[in-house]
Design a protein around this motif. Structure first.
Motif, PDB file in Angstrom:
ATOM      1  N   PHE A   1     -15.442  12.445  53.656  1.00 42.76           N
ATOM      2  CA  PHE A   1     -16.112  12.814  54.914  1.00 42.76           C
ATOM      3  C   PHE A   1     -17.337  11.730  54.813  1.00 42.76           C
ATOM      4  O   PHE A   1     -17.590  11.307  53.789  1.00 42.76           O
ATOM      5  CB  PHE A   1     -16.456  14.040  55.054  1.00 42.76           C
ATOM      6  N   PRO A   2     -17.889  11.339  56.001  1.00 34.75           N
ATOM      7  CA  PRO A   2     -18.726  10.200  55.935  1.00 34.75           C
ATOM      8  C   PRO A   2     -19.898  10.623  54.976  1.00 34.75           C
ATOM      9  O   PRO A   2     -20.372  11.527  55.203  1.00 34.75           O
ATOM     10  CB  PRO A   2     -19.215  10.084  57.533  1.00 34.75           C
ATOM     11  N   ALA A   3     -20.482   9.645  53.993  1.00 30.33           N
ATOM     12  CA  ALA A   3     -21.544   9.985  53.359  1.00 30.33           C
ATOM     13  C   ALA A   3     -22.785   9.284  54.326  1.00 30.33           C
ATOM     14  O   ALA A   3     -22.712   8.606  55.207  1.00 30.33           O
ATOM     15  CB  ALA A   3     -21.673   8.886  52.212  1.00 30.33           C
ATOM     16  N   THR A   4     -24.125  10.264  54.018  1.00 31.56           N
ATOM     17  CA  THR A   4     -25.143   9.945  54.735  1.00 31.56           C
ATOM     18  C   THR A   4     -26.239   9.636  53.919  1.00 31.56           C
ATOM     19  O   THR A   4     -26.404  10.678  52.893  1.00 31.56           O
ATOM     20  CB  THR A   4     -25.420  11.281  55.681  1.00 31.56           C
ATOM     21  N   THR A   5     -27.110   8.912  54.239  1.00 32.58           N
ATOM     22  CA  THR A   5     -28.372   8.700  53.329  1.00 32.58           C
ATOM     23  C   THR A   5     -29.617   8.738  53.895  1.00 32.58           C
ATOM     24  O   THR A   5     -29.672   8.217  55.058  1.00 32.58           O
ATOM     25  CB  THR A   5     -28.142   7.374  52.291  1.00 32.58           C
ATOM     26  N   THR A   6     -30.606   9.690  53.577  1.00 33.76           N
ATOM     27  CA  THR A   6     -31.662   9.854  54.184  1.00 33.76           C
ATOM     28  C   THR A   6     -33.130   9.689  53.270  1.00 33.76           C
ATOM     29  O   THR A   6     -32.841  10.276  52.150  1.00 33.76           O
ATOM     30  CB  THR A   6     -31.799  11.130  54.646  1.00 33.76           C
ATOM     31  N   ARG A   7     -33.774   8.933  53.850  1.00 34.53           N
ATOM     32  CA  ARG A   7     -35.295   8.949  53.024  1.00 34.53           C
ATOM     33  C   ARG A   7     -36.136  10.287  53.213  1.00 34.53           C
ATOM     34  O   ARG A   7     -36.506  10.498  54.223  1.00 34.53           O
ATOM     35  CB  ARG A   7     -36.143   7.752  53.268  1.00 34.53           C
ATOM     36  N   ILE A   8     -36.352  10.816  52.028  1.00 36.10           N
ATOM     37  CA  ILE A   8     -36.981  12.272  52.319  1.00 36.10           C
ATOM     38  C   ILE A   8     -38.509  11.851  51.501  1.00 36.10           C
ATOM     39  O   ILE A   8     -38.323  11.524  50.615  1.00 36.10           O
ATOM     40  CB  ILE A   8     -36.275  13.317  51.302  1.00 36.10           C
ATOM     41  N   PRO A   9     -39.286  12.308  52.382  1.00 39.63           N
ATOM     42  CA  PRO A   9     -40.851  12.002  51.738  1.00 39.63           C
ATOM     43  C   PRO A   9     -41.396  13.395  51.124  1.00 39.63           C
ATOM     44  O   PRO A   9     -42.391  13.908  51.448  1.00 39.63           O
ATOM     45  CB  PRO A   9     -41.727  11.760  53.164  1.00 39.63           C
ATOM     46  N   TYR A  10     -40.789  13.670  49.893  1.00 39.87           N
ATOM     47  CA  TYR A  10     -41.220  14.441  48.880  1.00 39.87           C
ATOM     48  C   TYR A  10     -42.738  14.179  48.572  1.00 39.87           C
ATOM     49  O   TYR A  10     -43.371  13.363  48.684  1.00 39.87           O
ATOM     50  CB  TYR A  10     -40.438  14.591  47.655  1.00 39.87           C
ATOM     51  N   ARG A  11     -43.517  15.380  48.611  1.00 41.48           N
ATOM     52  CA  ARG A  11     -44.777  15.527  48.322  1.00 41.48           C
ATOM     53  C   ARG A  11     -45.545  14.764  49.212  1.00 41.48           C
ATOM     54  O   ARG A  11     -46.405  13.918  48.843  1.00 41.48           O
ATOM     55  CB  ARG A  11     -45.185  15.185  46.856  1.00 41.48           C
ATOM     56  N   SER A  12     -45.561  15.152  50.640  1.00 43.52           N
ATOM     57  CA  SER A  12     -46.280  14.757  51.534  1.00 43.52           C
ATOM     58  C   SER A  12     -45.964  13.108  51.746  1.00 43.52           C
ATOM     59  O   SER A  12     -47.211  12.321  52.111  1.00 43.52           O
ATOM     60  CB  SER A  12     -47.490  15.167  51.710  1.00 43.52           C
ATOM     61  N   GLY A  13     -45.003  12.358  51.260  1.00 49.20           N
ATOM     62  CA  GLY A  13     -44.844  10.913  51.365  1.00 49.20           C
ATOM     63  C   GLY A  13     -45.229  10.258  49.939  1.00 49.20           C
ATOM     64  O   GLY A  13     -44.971   9.186  49.803  1.00 49.20           O
ATOM     65  N   ALA A  14     -45.673  11.129  48.991  1.00 49.16           N
ATOM     66  CA  ALA A  14     -46.236  10.502  47.694  1.00 49.16           C
ATOM     67  C   ALA A  14     -45.131  10.330  46.765  1.00 49.16           C
ATOM     68  O   ALA A  14     -45.193   9.226  45.819  1.00 49.16           O
ATOM     69  CB  ALA A  14     -47.371  11.410  47.204  1.00 49.16           C
TER      70      ALA A  14
END
Length: 554
Positions: free
Chosen positions: A486-499
């Motif tokens: 299935f198509p792989a997806t990559t997402t930037r996740i801003p854990y700890r409010s972006g820190a």
């Protein structure tokens, strides 16, 4: 020149980058009285220049270049044996190493008692993740001298020629050389050495470092990792037939069942794990090559296998490659069949029909899996993702179908949960499985990796969600089989409010058992500053100092 005690041959082909590391491990041996032969299978890269430079640095090193490429490991090893000056011989591949005391320890075992060869433990190192394991640890767990292979046929599983130090007189006496023009030469050579040796000594110490790249690109993959080629299957089967012939001609026919079991449990098992990823045309060709040989194997070899492996083998032999591919999903993971059938005697069989032949009934009888009676925590279920839909952010919606062929779950909705643990804190996502028909349940759950709690220093690694069921206070946790592609997806996740940003990829596992795979990669300041700092602080010496300081302050 003083006669060396041991000749170590390094075979190489187009491996200029790693050859110096292999040779350095030989120059660092605690037993210095060795001859090092670099046997080059007519490389076309910078290997000749690198080899000559190494030979110029140490008088113990000789460079041997074959006039043309042989396409295998046998010819460069044999040419080196012909010119070796020492009474004992070892072999090293250019992408591996010898531990510092390997020569010393194996030679000491020879000098302690006259034997035909000595052997020790092999340390396997995964290049992709650094994981270190011991190859066939149960066979080399203790120091012992074996009086002929008949006294411990299990050793046929340890078919590496590189983990051993041979007496050259033994090889010459039996005219034992590596078979040229074929692949998997180690298996035939080692089988012959085991059978011809009157005695050999095993030591538990590591004597070889084997670097493994299981997911290397096809162009650079080792012979063992080219299982996608039908020619690879033919080569492996051809060598097995040569071994079978040798066992008979050398008077070791009684070893046939043990050797057949080794083939099924080791060689065939590797192909079985790949079956879900092969297309119909490949499976047909595979069966054409493999089935005639499977028909020659001893019945006793099959009965020693775990039941799921026997099922895959029988489905392939019955001309049911699609079913064999289905049964191969999750081998070794306690994954249940989608469906079972019982006959008038109460026997339970894999699939939706009672097998027609006696052999098929024997091999497809899964009664010993105890689908209906085994304790709930170890019960066999089959959880499959039937649909995977990307959602908001990094989330994904999973449609899940659970097969319960033993009818262990009561009628009605079931409480279930997905478990995901990137770090020490587990993310639990509850959801409901509703009955569709007896033994089949379906549900949908939203998995959002942004909800996971990562360690302060971030997380770099791979995790696979698990599915948990609960019944009467007992919990069962099983793997989650995903669509193979299935198509792989990559997402930037801003854990700890972006820190603590991370790039999170949701992708197919790409190999058996074929699970949903989540990959975390730290980004931004987490990757540049926080993780490197934590890794420095985690150094063993610093941890020891911290413990000492803490004890003083108590």
């Amino acid at each position: 020149m003083t006669t060396p005690d041991v000749t170590v041959t390094v075979i190489v082909y187009n491996d200029a980058a790693r050859l110096p590391r292999a040779v350095a491990s030989l120059r660092a041996q605690t037993h210095a009285g060795i001859e090092i032969i670099i046997s080059d299978d007519h490389s076309t890269d910078d290997t000749p220049a690198v080899a000559r430079e190494l030979a110029a640095q140490d008088p113990r090193i000789r460079y041997l270049r074959l006039p043309e490429n042989s396409g295998g490991c046998s010819a460069p090893r044999n040419r080196a044996v012909e010119v070796a000056r020492a009474p004992y011989l070892m072999f090293l591949d250019s992408d591996d190493e010898l531990p510092p005391r390997a020569v010393e320890l194996l030679l000491a075992a020879h000098r302690e008692r006259e034997v035909d060869f000595t052997m020790g433990a092999v340390r396997r190192v995964r290049v992709d993740n650094g994981l270190r394991t011991t190859w066939m640890p149960h066979l080399v767990a203790e120091r012992r001298t074996v009086e002929g292979i008949d006294s411990d046929p299990r050793l046929l599983f340890e078919h590496l020629s590189t983990s051993k130090m041979y007496a050259k007189a033994f090889l010459d006496r039996h005219r034992l050389r590596f078979p040229e023009g074929i692949h998997y030469e180690d298996q035939l050579f080692s089988a012959q050495a085991y059978c011809l040796a009157k005695a050999f000594t095993i030591i538990p110490d590591p004597v070889y470092v084997w670097y493994i790249e299981p997911f290397a690109a096809a162009a650079s993959a080792s012979i063992s990792n080219q299982r996608h080629k039908i020619s690879n299957v033919r080569d492996r089967v051809h060598v097995q037939r040569l071994i079978d012939d040798f066992l008979v001609s050398s008077g070791h026919g009684a070893l046939r069942e043990d050797k057949d079991y080794k083939f099924l449990k080791h060689d065939f098992r590797m192909y079985a794990g790949d079956l879900p990823y092969r297309d119909e045309e490949w499976l047909e060709s595979f069966a054409e090559v493999m089935n005639p040989y499977l028909d020659t194997l001893a019945d006793g070899a099959y009965t020693r296998l775990p039941r799921p492996e026997r099922v895959v083998l029988q489905l392939l032999r019955d001309g049911r490659p699609a079913d064999a591919r289905l049964a191969a999903r999750g081998l070794g993971q306690g994954v249940a069949p989608r469906q079972v059938t019982t006959d008038g005697t109460g026997a339970t069989y894999w699939g939706d029909t009672v097998p027609s032949s006696a052999r098929a009934r024997r091999e497809l009888d899964v009664s010993d899996l105890e689908l209906e009676t085994r304790p709930f925590p170890s019960a066999h279920f089959r959880h499959e993702v039937t649909e995977l839909v990307p959602g908001e952010g990094a989330s994904v919606s999973l449609a899940i179908r659970t097969y319960d062929p033993g009818l262990r779950l009561p009628v009605g909705p079931q409480r279930a949960a997905l478990l995901l643990s990137p770090g020490r804190r587990r993310l639990t996502v509850p959801f409901r499985l509703d009955p569709v028909r007896p033994g089949v349940f379906e549900g949908r759950v939203r998995l959002d990796p942004a909800a996971a709690r990562l360690p302060l220093h971030g997380f770099a690694g791979i995790r696979h969600p698990l599915l948990r069921l609960e019944q009467q206070g007992l919990a069962h946790t099983g793997i989650l089989l995903a669509p193979l592609d299935f198509p792989a997806t990559t997402t930037r996740i801003p854990y700890r409010s972006g820190a603590a940003p991370h790039d999170v990829t949701i992708e197919p596992e790409g190999r058996n058992p074929g699970r949903v795979q989540l990959r975390w990669r730290p980004a931004g300041v987490t990757a540049r500053v926080i993780r490197p700092t934590i890794q420095k602080l985690a150094h063993p010496k610093l941890r020891t100092a911290a413990r000492l300081a803490a004890s003083v302050l108590k």
